[in-house]
Design a protein around this motif. Sequence first.
Motif, PDB file in Angstrom:
ATOM      1  N   GLY A   1       0.951  -1.187   0.123  1.00  9.70           N
ATOM      2  CA  GLY A   1       0.019  -0.146  -0.049  1.00  9.70           C
ATOM      3  C   GLY A   1       0.965   1.303   0.121  1.00  9.70           C
ATOM      4  N   ALA A   2       1.911   1.362   0.924  1.00  4.74           N
ATOM      5  CA  ALA A   2       2.795   2.394   0.901  1.00  4.74           C
ATOM      6  C   ALA A   2       3.505   2.674  -0.491  1.00  4.74           C
ATOM      7  CB  ALA A   2       3.878   2.255   1.923  1.00  4.74           C
ATOM      8  N   THR A   3       3.818   1.529  -1.010  1.00  6.91           N
ATOM      9  CA  THR A   3       4.568   1.598  -2.489  1.00  6.91           C
ATOM     10  C   THR A   3       3.354   2.366  -3.486  1.00  6.91           C
ATOM     11  OG1 THR A   3       5.806  -0.023  -1.976  1.00  6.91           O
ATOM     12  CG2 THR A   3       5.688   0.411  -4.259  1.00  6.91           C
ATOM     13  N   ALA A   4       2.142   1.534  -3.317  1.00  7.68           N
ATOM     14  CA  ALA A   4       1.306   2.201  -4.499  1.00  7.68           C
ATOM     15  C   ALA A   4       1.087   3.631  -4.257  1.00  7.68           C
ATOM     16  CB  ALA A   4      -0.123   1.195  -4.300  1.00  7.68           C
ATOM     17  N   ALA A   5       0.614   3.990  -3.082  1.00  6.87           N
ATOM     18  CA  ALA A   5       0.249   5.396  -2.655  1.00  6.87           C
ATOM     19  C   ALA A   5       1.433   6.299  -3.182  1.00  6.87           C
ATOM     20  CB  ALA A   5       0.101   5.701  -1.258  1.00  6.87           C
ATOM     21  N   LEU A   6       2.595   6.179  -2.829  1.00  4.03           N
ATOM     22  CA  LEU A   6       3.801   6.865  -3.325  1.00  4.03           C
ATOM     23  C   LEU A   6       3.974   6.939  -4.849  1.00  4.03           C
ATOM     24  CD1 LEU A   6       6.305   8.514  -2.337  1.00  4.03           C
ATOM     25  CD2 LEU A   6       7.653   6.649  -2.256  1.00  4.03           C
ATOM     26  N   GLU A   7       3.940   5.850  -5.564  1.00  2.00           N
ATOM     27  CA  GLU A   7       4.167   5.879  -6.940  1.00  2.00           C
ATOM     28  C   GLU A   7       2.854   6.395  -7.569  1.00  2.00           C
ATOM     29  OE1 GLU A   7       7.438   5.040  -7.323  1.00  2.00           O
ATOM     30  OE2 GLU A   7       6.817   3.581  -8.938  1.00  2.00           O
ATOM     31  N   LEU A   8       1.830   6.369  -6.949  1.00  4.08           N
ATOM     32  CA  LEU A   8       0.863   7.418  -7.637  1.00  4.08           C
ATOM     33  C   LEU A   8       0.930   8.627  -7.388  1.00  4.08           C
ATOM     34  CD1 LEU A   8      -2.169   4.868  -6.693  1.00  4.08           C
ATOM     35  CD2 LEU A   8      -1.550   5.716  -9.141  1.00  4.08           C
ATOM     36  N   ALA A   9       1.318   8.992  -6.277  1.00  2.00           N
ATOM     37  CA  ALA A   9       1.523  10.463  -5.886  1.00  2.00           C
ATOM     38  C   ALA A   9       2.791  11.006  -6.723  1.00  2.00           C
ATOM     39  CB  ALA A   9       2.054  10.509  -4.585  1.00  2.00           C
ATOM     40  N   ARG A  10       3.821  10.088  -6.855  1.00  2.00           N
ATOM     41  CA  ARG A  10       4.962  10.452  -7.852  1.00  2.00           C
ATOM     42  C   ARG A  10       4.661  10.553  -9.252  1.00  2.00           C
ATOM     43  NH1 ARG A  10      10.155   6.972  -6.126  1.00  2.00           N
ATOM     44  NH2 ARG A  10      10.665   7.926  -4.089  1.00  2.00           N
ATOM     45  N   ARG A  11       3.372  10.184  -9.502  1.00  2.00           N
ATOM     46  CA  ARG A  11       2.934  10.578 -11.035  1.00  2.00           C
ATOM     47  C   ARG A  11       1.927  11.665 -10.779  1.00  2.00           C
ATOM     48  NH1 ARG A  11       4.665   5.347 -10.949  1.00  2.00           N
ATOM     49  NH2 ARG A  11       4.994   4.439 -13.085  1.00  2.00           N
ATOM     50  N   GLY A  12       1.635  12.351  -9.814  1.00  2.00           N
ATOM     51  CA  GLY A  12       0.575  13.410  -9.708  1.00  2.00           C
ATOM     52  C   GLY A  12      -0.624  13.056  -9.406  1.00  2.00           C
ATOM     53  N   VAL A  13      -1.317  11.650  -9.170  1.00  2.00           N
ATOM     54  CA  VAL A  13      -2.315  11.396  -8.878  1.00  2.00           C
ATOM     55  C   VAL A  13      -2.698  11.506  -7.306  1.00  2.00           C
ATOM     56  CG1 VAL A  13      -3.867   9.437  -8.518  1.00  2.00           C
ATOM     57  CG2 VAL A  13      -2.118   9.470 -10.494  1.00  2.00           C
ATOM     58  N   GLN A  14      -4.105  11.947  -7.085  1.00  2.00           N
ATOM     59  CA  GLN A  14      -4.430  12.393  -5.949  1.00  2.00           C
ATOM     60  C   GLN A  14      -4.606  11.117  -5.214  1.00  2.00           C
ATOM     61  OE1 GLN A  14      -4.746  15.472  -4.330  1.00  2.00           O
ATOM     62  NE2 GLN A  14      -5.316  14.247  -2.421  1.00  2.00           N
ATOM     63  N   VAL A  15      -4.096  10.891  -3.846  1.00  2.00           N
ATOM     64  CA  VAL A  15      -4.210   9.486  -3.161  1.00  2.00           C
ATOM     65  C   VAL A  15      -4.540   9.894  -1.901  1.00  2.00           C
ATOM     66  CG1 VAL A  15      -2.919   7.464  -2.566  1.00  2.00           C
ATOM     67  CG2 VAL A  15      -2.083   8.799  -4.507  1.00  2.00           C
ATOM     68  N   ASP A  16      -5.542   8.924  -1.151  1.00  2.00           N
ATOM     69  CA  ASP A  16      -5.641   9.002   0.241  1.00  2.00           C
ATOM     70  C   ASP A  16      -5.132   7.493   0.607  1.00  2.00           C
ATOM     71  OD1 ASP A  16      -6.714  11.471   0.184  1.00  2.00           O
ATOM     72  OD2 ASP A  16      -8.735  10.792   0.002  1.00  2.00           O
ATOM     73  N   LEU A  17      -4.414   7.531   1.566  1.00  2.00           N
ATOM     74  CA  LEU A  17      -3.836   6.244   2.204  1.00  2.00           C
ATOM     75  C   LEU A  17      -4.689   5.991   3.678  1.00  2.00           C
ATOM     76  CD1 LEU A  17      -1.940   3.864   2.088  1.00  2.00           C
ATOM     77  CD2 LEU A  17      -0.386   5.334   3.159  1.00  2.00           C
ATOM     78  N   TYR A  18      -5.380   4.959   3.550  1.00  2.00           N
ATOM     79  CA  TYR A  18      -5.886   4.502   4.958  1.00  2.00           C
ATOM     80  C   TYR A  18      -5.251   3.280   5.598  1.00  2.00           C
ATOM     81  CZ  TYR A  18     -10.087   7.297   3.123  1.00  2.00           C
ATOM     82  OH  TYR A  18     -10.722   8.038   2.817  1.00  2.00           O
ATOM     83  N   GLU A  19      -5.009   3.638   6.695  1.00  2.00           N
ATOM     84  CA  GLU A  19      -4.162   2.451   7.634  1.00  2.00           C
ATOM     85  C   GLU A  19      -5.057   2.019   9.217  1.00  2.00           C
ATOM     86  OE1 GLU A  19      -1.922   0.135   7.518  1.00  2.00           O
ATOM     87  OE2 GLU A  19      -2.416  -0.346   9.552  1.00  2.00           O
ATOM     88  N   ALA A  20      -5.237   0.936   9.115  1.00  2.00           N
ATOM     89  CA  ALA A  20      -6.133   0.484  10.170  1.00  2.00           C
ATOM     90  C   ALA A  20      -5.421   0.785  11.710  1.00  2.00           C
ATOM     91  CB  ALA A  20      -6.553  -0.875  10.133  1.00  2.00           C
TER      92      ALA A  20
END
Length: 488
Positions: free
Chosen positions: A30-49
């Motif tokens: 999840g951390a990788t997906a969120a970061l890689e999306l953000a690096r591509r300029g995508v708006q991301v919200d990461l939720y962690e339990a």
Amino acid sequence: MDVGTTGRRFVRRSPGGDGRVAVVGAGPAGATAALELARRGVQVDLYEASDAVGGLARTIELWGQRVDLGPHRFFSSDRRINSLWLSIVGTDYAMVDRLTRIHYRGKLFQYPLQPGQALRHLGPLEAARCVADYARERLRPTEQDGSFERWVVGRFGRRLYEIFFRTYSEKLWGIPCTELDADFAAQRIKGLSLAGAIVNALKSGRNNTHKTLVDRFAYPHGGTGRVYERMVDELRDRGGRARMATPVRRVLLDDGRVSGIETETGEVASYDHVVSTMPITLLLKGLPDVPAEVTDAAAHLRFRNTLIVFLEVDRSDLFPDQWMYLHSADMQMGRLTNFRNWVPDLYRDRRTTILACEYWAYDEDDLWRSDDAALIELATRELTRTGLLRGAAVERGHVERLRRCYPVYSRGYRDRLTVVESHLESIHGLWPIGRYGAFKYNNQDHSILMGMLVAENIAGDAGNDLWSVNTDYETYQEKALITEAGLS
Ligand SMILES: Cc1cc2nc3c(=O)[nH]c(=O)nc-3n(C[C@H](O)[C@H](O)[C@H](O)COP(=O)(O)OP(=O)(O)OC[C@H]3O[C@@H](n4cnc5c(N)ncnc54)[C@H](O)[C@@H]3O)c2cc1C
């Protein structure tokens, strides 16, 4: 590892909508997906339990030190994964020369094996039995039935299987090796090593340890979890949101497409894509209109839990291994980590050592229901019996309970998983990845790769088949290793 356009499916979905993405879970995937999306300029919200980043690969503060949840060796030969890792860690890592051994009936077997030593420890009678069984296998191979037991026996002979594979595997998985899928063997012990090296030694009489087993790895200062903490820091720096202690209850759909998520507190938010690393079985439970055959298949997908008993011991030089496998059947402990031996410089003046003793259990097992005091007592007792404490006293203990830690590859799991995968794949904008998210026995590198590839799919419509990560066992990617000097 291979990511396929050659697999049975070729996933392609267009981003659509305004491209808002939720990522569920701040572990490596999840951390990788969120970061890689953000690096591509995508708006991301990461939720962690939980209130911590890193999932199973997190690092905790314990008694003034940072320790991982058991041994966490990061290793990959894939250039992309290593480049990403280095882009996060920079130069804040140390190279570790791996020393791990198998503890079996009071003896220590070098792993990777030094065949001469192993043979001496097994003794001439046992060694002769191993050779005889191995020779028998070569003459009359065991018929394969897809089980772990037959796979290993067929490769190494029954005696080596009994000594070096059976007890440990049955402790870990809690089912007989006849019920364990050969996939586990193909994934984890292909090309090994211990049995193979014994056989080689017996064949040639030379000390010819398999050269791929020479093993060094990079370990981040501050522990394994530091990597994912930094990923989330960068995500925030890039304008992404990371919401801790916010479990997602379910993914919301509208007409077969993802429309958002609902948190455990009932909060609803709209998204076009949800990358889910929550347990695949729980993801499915929260979805509407799941066909009965899919629910039935998912009901057979089980996870094994881990109990980690941390002990602080009043001695600094117990044994030199980073971790050890405990094969003897007369103890429940399966693995033992000695954190002092990862980056010894960090602990120079400390007179104590923190050990992590691993146990595995299902929800219904007495072991899982034992209270902390009983577990600390058990670990202390078992460890004392091994002689590894060398008279040192246990000063204090702490227990971590990791639920749904290992996806159980019981025989037939793959067919059931395929049914579940097919259903999830039919939902536009839903991307299950990760260790329990995709029911794959992932190491960090597999989960990182899944995170990278899902970002490519969402942001770039890349069409990577995410389900094929960690199932196709050959690697076709460009190779590069992490060394002291960076990537080479
Ligand atoms: C004892 C042990 C030893 C290991 N040794 C190694 C090793 O030597 N090398 C190696 O590379 N790997 C090792 N691993 C494996 C490694 O830890 C995993 O591969 C990795 O952590 C998987 O990452 P992930 O993101 O897929 O899943 P996880 O790490 O499980 O992360 C999932 C995250 O999702 C969160 N979550 C779950 N449900 C929800 C929800 N509903 N809402 C919001 N968040 C949710 C969880 O809290 C968690 O933070 C080991 C694991 C264990 C347990």
